[in-house]
Scaffold this motif. Structure first.
Motif, PDB file in Angstrom:
ATOM      1  N   PHE A   1       1.339   6.089 -11.096  1.00 48.12           N
ATOM      2  CA  PHE A   1       0.169   5.229 -11.233  1.00 48.12           C
ATOM      3  C   PHE A   1      -1.068   6.090 -11.499  1.00 48.12           C
ATOM      4  O   PHE A   1      -1.090   7.296 -11.219  1.00 48.12           O
ATOM      5  CB  PHE A   1      -0.047   4.393  -9.972  1.00 48.12           C
ATOM      6  CG  PHE A   1       1.124   3.542  -9.575  1.00 48.12           C
ATOM      7  CD1 PHE A   1       2.036   3.082 -10.531  1.00 48.12           C
ATOM      8  CD2 PHE A   1       1.332   3.196  -8.247  1.00 48.12           C
ATOM      9  CE1 PHE A   1       3.107   2.288 -10.166  1.00 48.12           C
ATOM     10  CE2 PHE A   1       2.395   2.410  -7.880  1.00 48.12           C
ATOM     11  CZ  PHE A   1       3.298   1.961  -8.835  1.00 48.12           C
ATOM     12  N   GLU A   2      -2.095   5.432 -12.022  1.00 49.26           N
ATOM     13  CA  GLU A   2      -3.374   6.096 -12.266  1.00 49.26           C
ATOM     14  C   GLU A   2      -4.030   6.461 -10.931  1.00 49.26           C
ATOM     15  O   GLU A   2      -3.867   5.765  -9.919  1.00 49.26           O
ATOM     16  CB  GLU A   2      -4.300   5.163 -13.053  1.00 49.26           C
ATOM     17  CG  GLU A   2      -3.769   4.755 -14.414  1.00 49.26           C
ATOM     18  CD  GLU A   2      -3.815   5.885 -15.429  1.00 49.26           C
ATOM     19  OE1 GLU A   2      -4.575   6.849 -15.180  1.00 49.26           O
ATOM     20  OE2 GLU A   2      -3.093   5.806 -16.433  1.00 49.26           O
TER      21      GLU A   2
ATOM     22  N   LEU B   1      -6.740   0.461  -4.910  1.00 48.06           N
ATOM     23  CA  LEU B   1      -5.846  -0.699  -4.690  1.00 48.06           C
ATOM     24  C   LEU B   1      -5.153  -0.598  -3.341  1.00 48.06           C
ATOM     25  O   LEU B   1      -4.959  -1.610  -2.652  1.00 48.06           O
ATOM     26  CB  LEU B   1      -4.795  -0.773  -5.806  1.00 48.06           C
ATOM     27  CG  LEU B   1      -5.286  -1.133  -7.200  1.00 48.06           C
ATOM     28  CD1 LEU B   1      -4.116  -1.184  -8.172  1.00 48.06           C
ATOM     29  CD2 LEU B   1      -6.029  -2.474  -7.187  1.00 48.06           C
ATOM     30  N   ALA B   2      -4.770   0.643  -2.957  1.00 45.74           N
ATOM     31  CA  ALA B   2      -4.166   0.825  -1.635  1.00 45.74           C
ATOM     32  C   ALA B   2      -5.167   0.465  -0.535  1.00 45.74           C
ATOM     33  O   ALA B   2      -4.827  -0.206   0.451  1.00 45.74           O
ATOM     34  CB  ALA B   2      -3.681   2.257  -1.477  1.00 45.74           C
ATOM     35  N   ALA B   3      -6.401   0.907  -0.698  1.00 48.51           N
ATOM     36  CA  ALA B   3      -7.427   0.554   0.294  1.00 48.51           C
ATOM     37  C   ALA B   3      -7.653  -0.953   0.334  1.00 48.51           C
ATOM     38  O   ALA B   3      -7.788  -1.556   1.404  1.00 48.51           O
ATOM     39  CB  ALA B   3      -8.722   1.291  -0.047  1.00 48.51           C
TER      40      ALA B   3
ATOM     41  N   GLY C   1      -1.426  -9.783 -10.647  1.00 49.96           N
ATOM     42  CA  GLY C   1      -2.413  -8.863 -11.202  1.00 49.96           C
ATOM     43  C   GLY C   1      -2.027  -7.413 -10.974  1.00 49.96           C
ATOM     44  O   GLY C   1      -2.182  -6.562 -11.856  1.00 49.96           O
ATOM     45  N   PHE C   2      -1.487  -7.148  -9.774  1.00 50.53           N
ATOM     46  CA  PHE C   2      -1.070  -5.778  -9.471  1.00 50.53           C
ATOM     47  C   PHE C   2       0.078  -5.338 -10.386  1.00 50.53           C
ATOM     48  O   PHE C   2       0.092  -4.213 -10.902  1.00 50.53           O
ATOM     49  CB  PHE C   2      -0.648  -5.684  -8.007  1.00 50.53           C
ATOM     50  CG  PHE C   2       0.019  -4.400  -7.643  1.00 50.53           C
ATOM     51  CD1 PHE C   2      -0.704  -3.215  -7.573  1.00 50.53           C
ATOM     52  CD2 PHE C   2       1.390  -4.348  -7.395  1.00 50.53           C
ATOM     53  CE1 PHE C   2      -0.085  -2.016  -7.252  1.00 50.53           C
ATOM     54  CE2 PHE C   2       2.011  -3.152  -7.074  1.00 50.53           C
ATOM     55  CZ  PHE C   2       1.281  -1.984  -6.990  1.00 50.53           C
TER      56      PHE C   2
ATOM     57  N   ALA D   1       0.833  -1.211   0.000  1.00 45.68           N
ATOM     58  CA  ALA D   1       0.000   0.000   0.000  1.00 45.68           C
ATOM     59  C   ALA D   1       0.864   1.256   0.000  1.00 45.68           C
ATOM     60  O   ALA D   1       0.540   2.265  -0.653  1.00 45.68           O
ATOM     61  CB  ALA D   1      -0.933  -0.004   1.208  1.00 45.68           C
ATOM     62  N   THR D   2       1.976   1.204   0.738  1.00 42.08           N
ATOM     63  CA  THR D   2       2.902   2.346   0.756  1.00 42.08           C
ATOM     64  C   THR D   2       3.472   2.601  -0.632  1.00 42.08           C
ATOM     65  O   THR D   2       3.580   3.766  -1.084  1.00 42.08           O
ATOM     66  CB  THR D   2       4.040   2.076   1.758  1.00 42.08           C
ATOM     67  OG1 THR D   2       3.485   1.840   3.053  1.00 42.08           O
ATOM     68  CG2 THR D   2       4.972   3.280   1.831  1.00 42.08           C
TER      69      THR D   2
END
Length: 472
Positions: free
Chosen positions: A52-53, A59-61, A99-100, A40-41
């Motif tokens: 990043f978009e 994604l972080a959440a 996926g990420f 997340a960081t």
């Protein structure tokens, strides 16, 4: 995104420091939270540097939310019953990580950071097999994601993002490696403690073995025999012996000297019994009870021959002990008398659940005891059943019949003379005793390098006798 199967040691008190300490592993939940916080960081810094978009804020959440969801699935649902659930959840982490990486378009440093955390976890959790499976899931998921979203315009990441990715990955690897170090250290300590306990157990078992016949002790400690009240019927050869003249000697000697003499006798005779494979049942006063055929057996004929052979060697060995005792000032001529019978008896554990005795009962036991009581000093009496099994190798003399309680008719008995090979001119055993002289010779047991010394001693003795009596 990943879990860590690592372990940490806890301080122990002095009372528990000698026992192996359970090492609580670093929980999967904690390891997964750490890994996803690092991810997340990376996402947040990527958003800050506009690598990043903007929609990837979700994604972080999700990275912060997923560890808690995974923990719920593995603890509160049917997944908790699944075998290797940790390995399967790690494969899901690999798929999410792939996926990420595809979503961010394979930006090099963040992608490598995520890949390193995943592969490090796979190696720790399941070794090479888990690493191969995890790599496969990661590559497959990354390929699908790239096919859907394509590569990033530039594979290079800003310096800030690269530094954060490297630092967070290093933090995760260092923390998990630290727990791995603690676990390895604790395992070494536990191994040392287990080895110490094993050595103590071996030492204790050897001490306990002194109270049991070696055959019985070995069958118990190897798991061949259970320690429970059970018996069986078997055909055994039973031996009884006692010392003729011991009662008179006990009235003349001090208790300490008598105890030392008796222990020497038991020790010497036990060595002979074990040499022939006998199971020493008990010592009672100056008596010994031994049986052959349980818990190990070489066959009825071989067991009977071993039993009688043991008795013959005990009779010969008693002559050596008499010489030794005479040199110590014991003039009473101690001799043993022996009785042997062969037949079916009940053998096994007798007694109570908390105190057992491994022994035998039956009329053949009574017959052996009766034969021993009837024998003259230095005599070995055997039953007809024993005689029929050993007559081809051992010479015996018919002694007629006796009446024994428990037997419906008179019992024929025989006296053991000696091994057939030791009779006649070719015999290997010679003995001679007089006041001031005793000789025991068993040529089969004399080594070649000892013969010269023995011959010199005999020649010196003969020369001395000739000097004192010129007529010879």
């Amino acid at each position: 995104m990943m879990n860590a199967p690592l372990a940490a040691t806890k301080p122990t008190s002095a009372a528990t420091s000698r026992r192996p300490v359970a090492i609580p592993p670093m929980p999967d939940y904690t390891g997964r939270v750490l890994a996803y916080v690092c991810t997340a960081t990376i996402i947040l810094v990527g958003l800050y540097t506009e690598t990043f978009e903007h929609w990837m804020i979700w994604l972080a959440a999700g990275a912060l939310f997923w560890p808690h969801m995974a923990h719920y699935f593995t603890r509160r649902t049917i997944l908790r019953r699944s075998s290797r659930v940790r390995h399967k959840m790690l494969l899901a982490d690999c798929a999410l990580g792939g996926g990420f990486v595809g979503l961010i378009g394979m930006v090099v440093v963040p992608s490598l950071a995520v890949l390193m955390m995943l592969m490090f976890s796979c190696l720790l959790v399941g070794g090479m097999r888990q690493w191969l499976l995890g790599t496969g899931c990661f590559l497959a998921s990354a390929a699908v994601s790239l096919w859907l979203f394509g590569l990033a315009p530039s594979p290079n990441a800003p310096i800030l993002l690269s530094m954060v990715a490297v630092l967070t990955t290093g933090l995760y690897i260092c923390v998990t490696a630290y727990y791995a170090h603690l676990q390895a250290k604790a395992l070494v300590t536990a191994k040392s403690q287990i080895q110490h306990q094993r050595e103590q157990s071996i030492a204790l078992s050897h001490k306990l073995s002194k109270y049991l016949s070696p055959q019985v002790w070995q069958s118990i400690f190897t798991g061949e025999r259970d320690v429970r009240l059970e018996t069986q019927r078997k055909k055994l050869s039973i031996f009884f012996s006692d010392i003729r003249g011991f009662t008179e000697l006990s009235e003349e000697m001090e208790p300490e000297a008598l105890t030392d003499l008796l222990n020497t006798y038991f020790n010497e005779m036990s060595q002979v019994a074990l040499k022939y494979g006998g199971t020493i049942d008990k010592f009672v006063g100056d008596s010994i009870m031994i049986f052959f055929g349980d818990p190990t057996s070489q066959g009825q004929r071989q067991d009977a021959q071993a039993c009688v052979s043991m008795a013959v060697e005990m009779r010969k060995h008693m002559k050596i002990l008499r010489q030794k005792w005479r040199s110590q000032g014991i003039k009473t001529p101690l001799e043993i008398r022996m009785g042997i019978s062969t037949g079916y008896v009940t053998v096994g554990n007798f007694g109570a659940e908390n105190r057992m005795d491994y022994t035998i009962i039956g009329k053949e036991v009574n017959l052996a005891a009766r034969l021993e009581a009837l024998a003259d000093p230095g005599e070995i009496l055997i039953s007809y059943e024993t005689f029929s099994l050993i007559k081809d190798t051992i010479m015996c003399r018919d002694m007629g019949e006796i009446s024994v309680k428990g037997f419906g008719r008179p019992v024929p008995i025989y006296e053991v003379i000696d091994f057939r090979r030791d009779l006649g001119a070719d015999r290997s055993f010679l003995e001679h005793e007089h006041a001031g002289f005793a000789m025991y010779l068993d040529s089969e047991k004399i080594h070649a390098d000892e013969r010269r010394n023995i011959l010199e001693a005999l020649e010196s003795a003969a020369e001395r006798l000739r000097e004192e009596d010129p007529d010879y």
